[in-house]
Scaffold this active site. Structure first.
Site, PDB file in Angstrom:
ATOM      1  N   HIS A   4       0.842  -1.292  -0.339  1.00 39.36           N
ATOM      2  CA  HIS A   4       0.253  -0.052   0.300  1.00 39.36           C
ATOM      3  C   HIS A   4       0.934   1.472  -0.084  1.00 39.36           C
ATOM      4  CE1 HIS A   4      -4.359  -1.896   2.238  1.00 39.36           C
ATOM      5  NE2 HIS A   4      -3.211  -2.588   0.480  1.00 39.36           N
ATOM      6  N   TYR A  15      -9.182   4.994   7.770  1.00 37.11           N
ATOM      7  CA  TYR A  15      -9.643   5.956   9.258  1.00 37.11           C
ATOM      8  C   TYR A  15      -9.943   6.328  10.407  1.00 37.11           C
ATOM      9  CZ  TYR A  15      -4.343   3.224  10.304  1.00 37.11           C
ATOM     10  OH  TYR A  15      -3.034   2.682  10.818  1.00 37.11           O
ATOM     11  N   PRO A  27      -2.967  -0.300  18.763  1.00 40.03           N
ATOM     12  CA  PRO A  27      -2.722  -0.816  17.917  1.00 40.03           C
ATOM     13  C   PRO A  27      -2.580   0.537  16.132  1.00 40.03           C
ATOM     14  CG  PRO A  27      -4.931  -1.441  18.775  1.00 40.03           C
ATOM     15  CD  PRO A  27      -4.279  -0.723  19.558  1.00 40.03           C
ATOM     16  N   LYS A  71       2.565  -0.819  15.502  1.00 39.09           N
ATOM     17  CA  LYS A  71       4.279  -0.628  15.201  1.00 39.09           C
ATOM     18  C   LYS A  71       4.533  -1.673  15.890  1.00 39.09           C
ATOM     19  CE  LYS A  71       5.220   2.845  13.002  1.00 39.09           C
ATOM     20  NZ  LYS A  71       4.404   2.484  11.809  1.00 39.09           N
ATOM     21  N   TYR A 126       4.868   6.275   9.576  1.00 41.85           N
ATOM     22  CA  TYR A 126       3.136   5.358   9.540  1.00 41.85           C
ATOM     23  C   TYR A 126       4.170   4.457   8.737  1.00 41.85           C
ATOM     24  CZ  TYR A 126      -0.729   2.613   8.678  1.00 41.85           C
ATOM     25  OH  TYR A 126      -2.142   1.782   9.338  1.00 41.85           O
TER      26      TYR A 126
END
Length: 392
Positions: free
Chosen positions: A72, A201, A293, A297, A385
């Site tokens: 992604h 998100y 979460p 990570k 990220y």
């Protein structure tokens, strides 16, 4: 029994450590209280940083990940009736994430260790560590009703938050830093194709929701719920209804529904112990630190830990130098605390808090607007990220 490194825990940290040590010619034995079937089916994280992908490929265990994993190059932040894409390919060129379930990583590592003749002992009980403040540490355990002693030079505690290794360190030797969040995640695995090509998100007044995936046929979802929520209160119909309410907030988006395969509730916690070592015992992964979460990570920090531990052990066995081993905890904690901050930041950015007043909610909206309109702010999100590069 005798080995150089006794590894407690057959999760990603312990298995990868064993494999990396094997590549350096260092012997190890992995000990696990659960069955092989259990650890290979245990659902956990599924987002791999660029550095984790590179590590698995370099270690020769990435063939199936390259074939089945889903690269992604961005994520979507959805709020206020709009979706905003954070474009990794523009903000952090040549770095991305790969969606590939932790249980798949575990399967690949177990297969590689067994193919190389490595020892992984499952279904153990009464695991205990001894002599960690001496030059002759050992691990005892019961296997098939018989007590066995494993003598080793070093013990790696890779047995998770609830494992036996961290509590074996004398009281007062560690300092714990922790924070509990006033909500949990209801996680759902469903046999439905993803409704979007990238992770979503979503922040709404009803609470946070995450749309993720595991394969072209399997999707993963999360809902923010109270920390004491009763899973029995969440029927499949209620789950889909709430997911639709939190995700179908932009024009033209429709959530695909279908059979739910698994569901569970995960508490949200931040936790770090310092130092991550005591005597001949070295902690790695969830045994030393937990992150909420939201920032994806946990698994990636475990990989970073065992990379450093491998280098330190290799130097020690090869030259007798303790320099890298002595600095193991300090070096790990640099990345751990960066990931702690990022995970906390993502969590507070996207979740609703009962303690927030109207002023707090407007501040949150302002920061979301800043992140999605400022290239500098979006780059900060993107580089954290996809994972900060490993230091040379």
């Amino acid at each position: 029994m005798r080995t150089q490194v006794g590894i407690v825990g057959a999760g990603p940290a312990g298995l990868l450590l064993a494999h990396l040590l094997h590549l350096r010619g260092i012997d190890s034995v992995v000990l696990e209280i659960r069955s092989r079937e259990y650890v290979e089916k245990r659902l956990r994280a599924g987002v791999l940083e660029q550095g984790t992908v590179d590590t698995l490929n370099d270690a020769g265990v990435g063939e199936r990940m390259r074939r089945e994993g889903l690269p992604h190059h961005g994520i979507e932040l959805r709020y206020g009736g709009q979706g905003h894409r954070i474009a990794f390919e523009n903000l952090v060129p040549d770095r991305a994430i790969t969606v590939y379930g932790q249980q798949e990583v575990v399967k690949d590592l177990i297969a590689a260790r067994l193919a190389a003749g490595g020892e992984i002992l499952f279904d153990l009980s009464d695991v205990a560590v001894h002599g960690i403040d001496s030059d002759t540490p050992a691990i005892t355990f019961v296997r098939d009703g018989e007590t066995v002693r494993l003598d080793c030079d070093v013990i790696a505690g890779c047995d998770g938050f609830h494992g036996v290794t961290r509590p074996s360190i004398p009281e007062g030797a560690l300092t714990a830093y922790e924070r509990d969040y006033p909500f949990a995640w209801l996680g759902v695995l469903a046999r439905v194709p993803p409704s979007a090509e990238e992770l979503i998100y979503a922040r709404s007044d009803r609470g946070f929701a995450l749309h993720s995936m595991r394969s072209p046929e399997i999707s993963r979802f999360y809902l923010q719920v109270p920390p004491d929520e009763d899973l029995a209160e969440w029927s499949d119909e209620r789950i889909w209804s709430e997911l639709k309410a939190r995700l179908e907030t932009v024009p033209g988006f429709e959530l695909t529904t279908g059979p739910i395969l698994e569901k569970g509730i995960t508490p949200m916690r931040s936790f770090v112990v310092e130092p991550m070592q005591y005597g001949r015992l070295y902690l790695a992964g969830d045994a030393a630190h937990i992150v909420p979460p939201t920032g994806a990570k946990g698994l990636n920090l475990a990989v970073a830990d065992v990379r450093l531990l491998t280098e330190a052990l290799d130097a020690w066995f090869a030259t007798g130098s303790t320099e890298l081993l002595d600095g193991y905890s300090e070096e790990c904690l640099k990345r751990v605390w960066r990931a702690q901050h990022f995970s906390w930041w993502m969590t507070t950015l996207l979740h609703t808090f009962d303690s927030d007043d109207a002023y707090g909610r407007r501040l949150q909206r302002s920061y979301l607007d800043y992140v999605t309109s400022s290239e500098a702010a979006a780059t900060t999100l993107a580089e954290n990220y996809v994972g900060l590069p490993y230091d040379k």
